[in-house]
Design an enzyme around this catalytic site. Structure first.
Site, mmCIF file in Angstrom:
data_model
loop_
_atom_site.group_PDB
_atom_site.id
_atom_site.type_symbol
_atom_site.label_atom_id
_atom_site.label_comp_id
_atom_site.label_asym_id
_atom_site.label_seq_id
_atom_site.Cartn_x
_atom_site.Cartn_y
_atom_site.Cartn_z
ATOM 1 N N GLU A 272 0.860 -1.177 0.000
ATOM 2 C CA GLU A 272 0.000 0.000 0.000
ATOM 3 C C GLU A 272 0.900 1.232 0.000
ATOM 4 O O GLU A 272 1.957 1.232 0.623
ATOM 5 C CB GLU A 272 -0.916 -0.003 1.236
ATOM 6 C CG GLU A 272 -0.163 -0.140 2.548
ATOM 7 C CD GLU A 272 -1.039 -0.517 3.732
ATOM 8 O OE1 GLU A 272 -2.156 -1.034 3.504
ATOM 9 O OE2 GLU A 272 -0.614 -0.298 4.868
ATOM 10 N N TYR B 202 7.114 6.269 12.206
ATOM 11 C CA TYR B 202 5.912 6.081 11.396
ATOM 12 C C TYR B 202 4.927 7.231 11.598
ATOM 13 O O TYR B 202 4.293 7.698 10.640
ATOM 14 C CB TYR B 202 5.248 4.750 11.744
ATOM 15 C CG TYR B 202 5.590 3.635 10.779
ATOM 16 C CD1 TYR B 202 4.722 3.279 9.761
ATOM 17 C CD2 TYR B 202 6.795 2.945 10.880
ATOM 18 C CE1 TYR B 202 5.029 2.266 8.870
ATOM 19 C CE2 TYR B 202 7.114 1.927 9.996
ATOM 20 C CZ TYR B 202 6.235 1.596 8.990
ATOM 21 O OH TYR B 202 6.544 0.600 8.112
#
Length: 656
Positions: free
Chosen positions: A110, A230
């Site tokens: 993704e 992240y």
């Protein structure tokens, strides 16, 4: 490498290293500037036509290294050799099978819009299916621009029910602060800490954590530092985590979308491939702290060998392997996981890194990542499905008909009451070129490997494909139709002991730098090397390491830009704050609206709820200010009065 007496060129600049400003001394753009100015091609380095490059590993990092050696380094393709222990290129980017035996993909990919290295490379790789002159990036954009991605069923529970308001994160103010405080922490404060060291037990049960952990495959005991990276890397996407609208997906599986056109392009440039050959160690010439690779040790079907490396030649090698020792199973077979005492066996993809680490501490500590497979393992299943109640149920949960070629589930659907933390997805179909129209490929994975299933009282690694299918159908609420589903479904399993090894808790020095100190012709790439601010477990980060390797070893006057600066964009910060506050105006937001509404900068704020009238908004603003006054005294009351006056002046209401 750097010329003696010449200032070091920062091939991998760090935007967090200090304050940048325009001045005569700054001939280079800001470290995180992304754009056409960074797209220039440097002149060929002296003698590059005679130099050779040996690239160990033909995954995306190795393929990208070959690409950048040619495009930016001007090295002839015939001088580049890719070496891989597998008999097929692509590394972990796999995709295989057929409708008769069942398809197999160990994982999926993704993306978001800011995979700048990925797009930089693939805008120069000829398209897979479009006519000459189009690129892989063109194909990707055409697929996604005409077919937006989103999910209407991201979280489910209670055997087939979609969780109400699943896109709301469900964070209390205290839990929101746990995220904000992590964003504020310095990276060097987080050595060897785990996610559960920082976050409360309540946080680890929220919708936010189910959305985040299953999207990126984090376990509670893994690296807090990596989670922080992240959060920064995907801060601009936080408001799309709930419905997955922040993502863009390929048309086909990862192998056919990326590897096939890239390897075709490299072969056309003359790049050589030597498959079925392992490189377990390197030889060095050492002078003090300076190391130059002089040979590669090889092992293949014809026995052991040796490849000489000249002092001007380059070696670019993968460290570690996420998919090493994958155990495979099927409908009636349990994946035969083999445990090796003392870590991976000598013939594994970890051997080179482990042997390098014995040469010098500059090569890191591989045992931190490959020494505990119980904490780095999860399992996936690829389902090849003919029409059945399973396909019918997933059709209900999809945004488009699964066989239409458009977005289906829009990403994974996670069962939050699954003991395995089970997820299922249907990507665009066909997922493989040539896949029959009536066939649907589903992908399933589970995060927790040490818990018995809710229906099948075994851990996931102990189960056959039939049993995993039964557990999935149980959570979808169609367990009573299992026999009809089994008759129309083929299951292939992949149990991966090191699939999240790169997330294991780490400290400074555990991972080597892309070009370790003192190395003159060696670079290390992939998921287990140190970069300034990037994350791991993405194609973009692998490609970044390859670019850093090429630019540094050839000493090109070109930078690999740091991460896209969207984490500093005030619009991203405001959107993220609103999302973390469960879609409600965050503390202080109404004051900002009072200041900025009807000005040029009004658009940077999320709109206030449409249900609120003017009087209601005023009341809530006063209530916010009242709480702040209680906590901080009359200084804030004066600030609030100033905001009122200044906002009126900006809108021209006060002419005095």
């Amino acid at each position: 490498m750097n010329t003696p007496g010449k200032p070091a060129f920062q091939h991998e600049p760090d935007a967090t290293a200090g304050y940048w400003h325009n001045s005569a001394a700054n001939t280079l753009p800001p470290p995180d500037m992304i754009g056409n100015y960074q797209r220039f091609k440097p002149l060929p380095p002296p003698g590059v036509e005679q130099r050779k490059a040996w690239i160990v590993g033909s995954g995306i990092a190795g393929l990208a290294a070959a690409f950048y050696l040619i495009r930016d380094g001007h090295m002839p393709g015939k001088n580049i050799t890719l070496i891989d222990a597998l008999d097929i290129e692509g590394g972990s980017l796999d995709g295989s099978g057929n409708p008769e035996d069942g398809y197999l993909v160990r994982g999926g990919r993704e993306m978001n819009w800011h995979y700048e290295n990925l797009w930089d490379m693939f805008q120069d790789v000829p398209a897979l299916e479009l006519p000459e002159g189009f690129s892989v990036l063109d194909e990707y954009r055409l697929a996604n621009d005409s077919d937006s991605n989103w999910s209407k069923s991201r979280l489910m529970h209670q055997q087939g029910k979609v969780v109400a308001d699943f896109a709301r994160f469900g964070l209390t103010r205290k839990q929101q602060w746990e995220i904000v405080s992590l964003l504020l922490k310095r990276k060097d404060e987080l050595d060897d800490l785990t996610i559960q060291d920082h976050f409360s037990e309540g946080f680890l049960q929220t919708h936010f954590w189910f959305l985040f952990r299953t999207m990126f495959a984090f376990e509670n005991w893994q690296s807090l530092l990596e989670m922080k990276l992240y959060l920064h890397r995907f801060l601009d996407s936080v408001d799309g985590f709930g419905d997955l609208s922040a993502l863009v997906f390929p048309k086909y599986n990862q192998y056919d979308t990326f590897v096939t056109p890239l390897i075709r392009h490299l072969r056309a440039q003359g790049v050589q491939l030597q498959l079925g050959t392992q490189v377990p160690d390197l030889e060095f010439s050492t002078h003090g702290d300076i190391r130059t690779v002089t040979a590669l040790h090889t092992r293949g079907k014809d026995g052991e060998g040796r490849i000489d490396v000249g002092p001007q030649d380059l070696v670019i090698a993968l460290t570690g392997s996420m998919t090493e020792d994958t155990a495979y199973g099927d409908m009636d077979t349990v994946p035969p996981l083999v445990r090796h005492e003392g870590g991976p066996p000598p013939e594994s993809g970890w051997t080179l890194w482990r042997n390098l680490a014995r040469h010098s501490p500059v090569f890191g500590k591989p045992e931190k990542f490959c020494g505990d497979i119980d904490r780095s393992m999860w399992e996936s299943a690829t389902l090849t499905c003919q029409p059945s109640p399973l396909v019918d149920k997933l059709r209900e949960l999809s945004v488009n008909e699964p066989t239409s070629g458009k977005t289906a589930t829009g990403g994974i659907i996670t069962f939050i009451d699954s003991n395995w933390v089970l997820s299922v997805t249907i990507n665009r179909q066909p997922h493989f070129p040539g896949q029959p129209k009536d066939t649907v490929v589903m992908w399933v994975y589970g995060l927790l490997m040490d818990q018995p299933g809710n229906l099948v009282k075994k851990t996931m690694p102990e189960c056959t494909g039939r049993e995993i299918l039964a557990e999935l159908c149980h959570h979808l609420g169609i367990g009573d139709q299992l026999d009809a589903i089994v008759a129309q479904t083929k299951v292939r399993l992949a149990l991966m002991p090191y699939i999240t090894a790169q997330f294991m808790p780490r400290a400074k020095g555990d991972r080597p730098h892309v070009v370790p100190p003192g190395c003159t012709n060696l670079a290390l790439v992939g998921q287990f090397v140190e970069t300034a601010n990037d994350v791991v477990f993405t194609m973009d980060s692998s490609i970044r390491t390859a670019r850093v390797a090429v630019y540094t070893l050839l000493d090109l006057p070109k930078q690999v830009p740091d991460l896209s600066p969207t984490q500093y964009d005030i619009r991203s910060l405001f959107r993220g704050a609103r999302a973390l506050n469960n879609g409600e105006p965050f503390p202080g937001e109404r004051m900002l609206h009072k200041l900025l509404d009807n000005t040029y900068y009004a658009h940077i704020l999320p709109p206030l709820p449409a249900s609120e009238g003017t009087a209601t908004r005023r009341e809530r603003l006063e209530a916010e200010l009242g709480k702040l006054r209680e906590k901080s005294g009359w200084a804030l009351q004066g600030l609030a009065q100033w905001i009122d006056r200044f906002g009126d002046q900006l809108r021209g209401k006060d002419r005095d």
